[in-house]
Write an enzyme that holds these catalytic residues in place. Sequence first.
Site, PDB file in Angstrom:
ATOM      1  N   HIS A 110       2.054   1.927  -3.426  1.00 42.92           N
ATOM      2  CA  HIS A 110       1.043   2.600  -4.249  1.00 42.92           C
ATOM      3  C   HIS A 110       1.146   4.109  -4.089  1.00 42.92           C
ATOM      4  O   HIS A 110       1.083   4.866  -5.072  1.00 42.92           O
ATOM      5  CB  HIS A 110      -0.365   2.153  -3.825  1.00 42.92           C
ATOM      6  CG  HIS A 110      -0.856   0.919  -4.516  1.00 42.92           C
ATOM      7  ND1 HIS A 110      -0.811   0.754  -5.890  1.00 42.92           N
ATOM      8  CD2 HIS A 110      -1.440  -0.214  -4.022  1.00 42.92           C
ATOM      9  CE1 HIS A 110      -1.333  -0.418  -6.209  1.00 42.92           C
ATOM     10  NE2 HIS A 110      -1.711  -1.031  -5.100  1.00 42.92           N
TER      11      HIS A 110
ATOM     12  N   GLU B  35      -0.707  -3.011  -9.784  1.00 43.37           N
ATOM     13  CA  GLU B  35      -0.625  -4.002  -8.714  1.00 43.37           C
ATOM     14  C   GLU B  35       0.708  -4.754  -8.771  1.00 43.37           C
ATOM     15  O   GLU B  35       1.325  -5.008  -7.736  1.00 43.37           O
ATOM     16  CB  GLU B  35      -1.798  -4.984  -8.808  1.00 43.37           C
ATOM     17  CG  GLU B  35      -3.148  -4.385  -8.466  1.00 43.37           C
ATOM     18  CD  GLU B  35      -3.150  -3.733  -7.106  1.00 43.37           C
ATOM     19  OE1 GLU B  35      -2.666  -4.360  -6.123  1.00 43.37           O
ATOM     20  OE2 GLU B  35      -3.617  -2.581  -7.009  1.00 43.37           O
TER      21      GLU B  35
ATOM     22  N   GLU C 128       0.827  -1.208   0.000  1.00 38.14           N
ATOM     23  CA  GLU C 128       0.000   0.000   0.000  1.00 38.14           C
ATOM     24  C   GLU C 128       0.863   1.260   0.000  1.00 38.14           C
ATOM     25  O   GLU C 128       0.548   2.243  -0.681  1.00 38.14           O
ATOM     26  CB  GLU C 128      -0.946  -0.007   1.201  1.00 38.14           C
ATOM     27  CG  GLU C 128      -1.882  -1.203   1.280  1.00 38.14           C
ATOM     28  CD  GLU C 128      -2.704  -1.407   0.017  1.00 38.14           C
ATOM     29  OE1 GLU C 128      -2.908  -0.411  -0.733  1.00 38.14           O
ATOM     30  OE2 GLU C 128      -3.146  -2.529  -0.235  1.00 38.14           O
TER      31      GLU C 128
END
Length: 291
Positions: A148, A223, A145
């Site tokens: 990201h 991803e 995360e």
Amino acid sequence: MKRIILFIATNLAVMLVLSIVLSLLGIGRPGAGGQLQLGSLLAFSLVVGFTGSIISLLMSKPMAKWSTGARVIDAPQNSTEQWLLSTVQGLAQRAGIGMPEVAVYEGEPNAFATGAFKNSALVAVSTGLLQSMNREEVEAVLGHEVAHIANGDMVTLTLIQGVVNTFVVFLARVVGFFVDKVLLRGNEDRGPGIGYMVTVFVCEIVFGLLASIIVAWFSRQREFRADAGSARLLGSTAPMQRALARLGGMEPGALPQNIAASGISNGAGWSALFSTHPPFEQRIAALQALR
């Protein structure tokens, strides 16, 4: 995963509302005489297309908190929350970004990150994830995360969504113009009729769905990059591989549509073309290839 779905849904809703309101006001429609001003139409399409995606981006963090009921950890209430804060802080420092807000929400195993800016983002994990995975696996998910955020995925997604929105709005009106020309049959001086309005509305929905395939493809690529980013932050691909293998054996926690694409796990979806996440097997194989 939920973060992206909510982003796309909010974006499409804003775009459709803007298109309808502006069209009713006569903005962006062909004038009397049946002339289509491509330059003006393109400018109109850019405004509508990017307004929707930018509003979705700016709303992403508060909408994610609201839709999941996430509780931001301001003062840790237990050792787990203290560990979450210190772990995210360490990952953020290694990634070169500001400390994100850290939140926990009730639900099955999942996690997401969202926010318009790298230095004021949000990382949230579900209670199901914390209960079903060991700390090394949770740290790998947190690294994913944080990656990201460091990669600027939400801003890039906003730009991509804005571009495809622009084409959707532009092409829908071009098709509507030609359909209306056929229906009017020589009465173009009356200006665009009901055929134009109906065609534009239908085309925006159809073209919007097709555009979602492009956005979903990009989401799948990000991803892979976030998985690799987690491996770099932790210094090994093994923790992320184990985390993905564990998640692959669980029922993924459903996220609200506004943030669905932002989750660590979202299932296969009804169609691979519209799936925001690659299959776990492909993600694990990609990590193995990094060795």
